[in-house]
Scaffold this active site. Structure first.
Site, PDB file in Angstrom:
ATOM      1  N   TYR A   1      -1.488   8.898  -6.826  1.00  0.00           N
ATOM      2  CA  TYR A   1      -1.203   7.976  -7.932  1.00  0.00           C
ATOM      3  C   TYR A   1      -1.860   8.415  -9.235  1.00  0.00           C
ATOM      4  O   TYR A   1      -1.901   7.627 -10.186  1.00  0.00           O
ATOM      5  CB  TYR A   1      -1.749   6.571  -7.632  1.00  0.00           C
ATOM      6  CG  TYR A   1      -1.462   6.014  -6.264  1.00  0.00           C
ATOM      7  CD1 TYR A   1      -0.158   5.713  -5.863  1.00  0.00           C
ATOM      8  CD2 TYR A   1      -2.501   5.739  -5.375  1.00  0.00           C
ATOM      9  CE1 TYR A   1       0.087   5.169  -4.613  1.00  0.00           C
ATOM     10  CE2 TYR A   1      -2.258   5.191  -4.127  1.00  0.00           C
ATOM     11  CZ  TYR A   1      -0.964   4.909  -3.748  1.00  0.00           C
ATOM     12  OH  TYR A   1      -0.725   4.360  -2.526  1.00  0.00           O
TER      13      TYR A   1
ATOM     14  N   CYS B   1      -5.336  23.508   0.599  1.00  0.00           N
ATOM     15  CA  CYS B   1      -4.506  24.525  -0.060  1.00  0.00           C
ATOM     16  C   CYS B   1      -3.349  23.903  -0.841  1.00  0.00           C
ATOM     17  O   CYS B   1      -2.178  24.086  -0.507  1.00  0.00           O
ATOM     18  CB  CYS B   1      -3.979  25.486   0.988  1.00  0.00           C
ATOM     19  SG  CYS B   1      -5.322  26.122   1.964  1.00  0.00           S
TER      20      CYS B   1
ATOM     21  N   TYR C   1      -8.006   1.465   0.488  1.00  0.00           N
ATOM     22  CA  TYR C   1      -6.996   2.527   0.591  1.00  0.00           C
ATOM     23  C   TYR C   1      -7.641   3.910   0.497  1.00  0.00           C
ATOM     24  O   TYR C   1      -7.062   4.838  -0.051  1.00  0.00           O
ATOM     25  CB  TYR C   1      -5.910   2.339  -0.484  1.00  0.00           C
ATOM     26  CG  TYR C   1      -5.355   0.932  -0.484  1.00  0.00           C
ATOM     27  CD1 TYR C   1      -4.503   0.523   0.546  1.00  0.00           C
ATOM     28  CD2 TYR C   1      -5.719  -0.001  -1.461  1.00  0.00           C
ATOM     29  CE1 TYR C   1      -4.023  -0.786   0.583  1.00  0.00           C
ATOM     30  CE2 TYR C   1      -5.239  -1.307  -1.426  1.00  0.00           C
ATOM     31  CZ  TYR C   1      -4.398  -1.688  -0.395  1.00  0.00           C
ATOM     32  OH  TYR C   1      -3.926  -2.976  -0.348  1.00  0.00           O
TER      33      TYR C   1
HETATM   34  N1  LLP Z   1      -0.079  -8.413   0.929  1.00  0.00           N
HETATM   35  C1  LLP Z   1       0.948  -7.555   1.034  1.00  0.00           C
HETATM   36  C2  LLP Z   1       2.231  -8.034   1.578  1.00  0.00           C
HETATM   37  C3  LLP Z   1       0.798  -6.220   0.627  1.00  0.00           C
HETATM   38  O1  LLP Z   1       1.820  -5.384   0.728  1.00  0.00           O
HETATM   39  C4  LLP Z   1      -0.453  -5.781   0.111  1.00  0.00           C
HETATM   40  C5  LLP Z   1      -0.656  -4.397  -0.308  1.00  0.00           C
HETATM   41  C6  LLP Z   1      -1.508  -6.725   0.044  1.00  0.00           C
HETATM   42  C7  LLP Z   1      -1.278  -8.027   0.444  1.00  0.00           C
HETATM   43  C8  LLP Z   1      -2.862  -6.356  -0.476  1.00  0.00           C
HETATM   44  O2  LLP Z   1      -2.811  -5.940  -1.797  1.00  0.00           O
HETATM   45  P1  LLP Z   1      -4.165  -5.735  -2.643  1.00  0.00           P
HETATM   46  O3  LLP Z   1      -4.842  -7.060  -2.781  1.00  0.00           O
HETATM   47  O4  LLP Z   1      -5.013  -4.758  -1.895  1.00  0.00           O
HETATM   48  O5  LLP Z   1      -3.695  -5.179  -3.933  1.00  0.00           O
HETATM   49  N2  LLP Z   1      -2.194   2.363  -1.427  1.00  0.00           N
HETATM   50  C9  LLP Z   1      -2.155   1.715  -2.709  1.00  0.00           C
HETATM   51  C10 LLP Z   1      -2.031   0.215  -2.592  1.00  0.00           C
HETATM   52  C11 LLP Z   1      -0.848  -0.239  -1.765  1.00  0.00           C
HETATM   53  C12 LLP Z   1      -0.772  -1.737  -1.612  1.00  0.00           C
HETATM   54  C13 LLP Z   1       0.168  -2.118  -0.538  1.00  0.00           C
HETATM   55  N3  LLP Z   1       0.276  -3.520  -0.304  1.00  0.00           N
HETATM   56  C14 LLP Z   1      -3.376   2.130  -3.502  1.00  0.00           C
HETATM   57  O6  LLP Z   1      -4.165   2.962  -3.035  1.00  0.00           O
HETATM   58  O7  LLP Z   1      -3.544   1.693  -4.650  1.00  0.00           O
END
Ligand code: LLP
Length: 418
Positions: free
Chosen positions: A313, A342, A371
């Site tokens: 990202y 690599c 994450y």
């Molecule tokens: N609820 C649902 C249905 C979700 O899909 C997600 C995250 C959350 C809650 C929690 O979201 P948060 O509060 O953590 O923003 N890999 C990415 C983030 C992907 C989020 C996916 N869904 C990153 O590293 O920024």
């Protein structure tokens, strides 16, 4: 706020010197602060107290069973998205009535396990999935709670990969279809269509997209007399990685509480990053310095397989030396901090001002609690590192560094090739 701070030029996690942990645990490793996790959970709980919500910590953000246990022990529920996360949730001793299950592609075996465990809500994302849950529930002779996930078609300001509430994404259902589903609820005798769910995206820094989505959904409920008891407003609250000015839990709550209170619905929240993001750092060791005609590189033992957010990202994570030497500002230079993988996309930070870091010195990649480990991989056949949790003045290895044997577990060579 978090519990990683410098005392006498050395980084501490709560009351443990990070350098001391690194003498006992091989780098790279993830380091979590129990207190930071719980403080953030409490902040969100306090901010939303007027509606007394069920707070389901989003397992995908940080899923070590020690982290989940910490959350559960302090009263949180869990938001899961797979059979694997359900398995972890059970090991953490969660009360099934505090588990909500989202995701566009739940498989039959996963639905079956979740129903047998007795989870609180399925957050359903398509009509076919609804039919599948109905079929499985019927075969098990159970009645299950379902919340329909609405895609509110709002555009949050965040990276496009993590903006889920836009009309063109795969998530949720449009209002018309949801209306149709509620009008044909007789088709689902084993489902209790008792909630609506929305999640607009992740790392969202202001309340506007949440307000827009909630407003649209409450209008929809009113207009069509949708009879539901629960409203799950998802997760998505952003945190500070560099210069962002995210809203506090309190200011966020203040903006949406009036709407939520008026609705009289029971509220569910699914925060991930807000709780786990600043509770973890990645500790990595400098291997080499390399000066090229164009750039200076600090090559470290952590890589994109350990923390993919910068590569995927272009996410910014602050990187700091674990021990600062008194005259460090004099030796500061602009460097790229890169891993051994690599790929030229393998970097943890670019153009960072750092004091000269000798081989063997330690760096902390901040804000890696959400994450971070959960998106790590074995790319380049690199073993995933340990996860360590600090509680006060003690540290606990809550996941050991993988062994080479772990890397090939389950693999075999067909006899014909022997
Ligand atoms: N609820 C649902 C249905 C979700 O899909 C997600 C995250 C959350 C809650 C929690 O979201 P948060 O509060 O953590 O923003 N890999 C990415 C983030 C992907 C989020 C996916 N869904 C990153 O590293 O920024």
């Amino acid at each position: 706020m978090h519990e990683f701070a410098f005392k006498n030029n050395e980084l501490y996690c709560e009351r443990m010197k990070v350098g001391d942990i690194a003498k006992r645990v091989p780098t790279p490793f993830y380091l979590y602060s129990y207190k930071t996790l719980i403080d953030h959970y409490r902040k969100i709980k306090a901010a939303f107290r007027p509606v007394n919500p069920l707070i389901c910590f989003s397992v995908k953000s940080s899923s070590n069973i020690a982290v989940l246990r910490a959350m559960v022990k302090n009263g949180a529920g869990l938001d899961i998205v797979s059979g694997g996360e359900l398995y972890r949730a059970r090991l953490a001793g969660v009360n099934p009535k505090r588990v909500v299950y989202a995701g566009v592609g739940k498989r039959c075996d996963e639905i079956t396990e979740a129903i047998k465990f007795g989870i609180f809500f399925f957050n359903v994302e398509s009509e076919e999935e609804l039919q599948e849950i109905q079929r499985v529930a019927k075969s098990l002779g159970k009645k299950v709670n379902v919340a329909i996930r609405i895609n509110p078609d709002v555009i949050p300001k965040t990276h496009s990969y993590i903006a889920t509430g836009k009309g063109e994404t795969k998530f949720g259902l449009d209002f018309e279809t949801v209306h149709k589903i509620f009008n044909s609820s007789w088709r689902y005798p084993n489902l209790n269509l008792n909630g609506l769910h929305v999640h607009v995206g992740s790392q969202i820094l202001d309340a506007a997209p949440f307000q827009a989505a909630i407003h649209k959904i409450l209008d929809f409920i009113k207009k069509y007399h949708i009879a539901v008891e629960y409203f799950n407003i998802g997760g998505g609250l952003g945190i500070m990685y560099s210069i962002e000015h995210p809203q506090t839990a309190r200011s966020f709550a203040e903006k949406i509480l009036p709407m939520l209170k008026r609705s009289k619905l029971k509220i569910i929240l699914e925060p991930g990053r807000f709780i786990s993001g600043n509770s973890g750092v990645l500790i990595t060791r400098v291997l080499y310095n390399k000066l090229t005609p164009r750039k200076k590189f600090v090559i470290v033992d952590g890589a994109m397989n350990d923390l993919i957010r910068p590569s995927l990202y272009e996410a910014y994570h602050k990187i700091v030396p674990v021990a600062v030497d008194g005259n460090s500002s004099e030796t500061s230079e602009k460097v790229d901090i890169v891993g051994p993988i690599c790929e030229s996309g393998d970097f943890l930070g670019k153009d960072r001002l750092l004091p000269h870091m000798e081989s063997g010195a330690l760096l902390a990649v901040m804000g890696a609690g959400a994450y971070g480990f959960t998106m790590s991989s074995n790319y380049n056949s690199r073993r995933r590192g340990a996860e360590v949790m600090v509680i006060g003045n003690k540290f606990y290895v809550v996941r050991k560094k993988e062994t080479y044997r772990d890397l090939v577990r389950g693999e075999s060579i067909p006899r014909i090739l022997k």
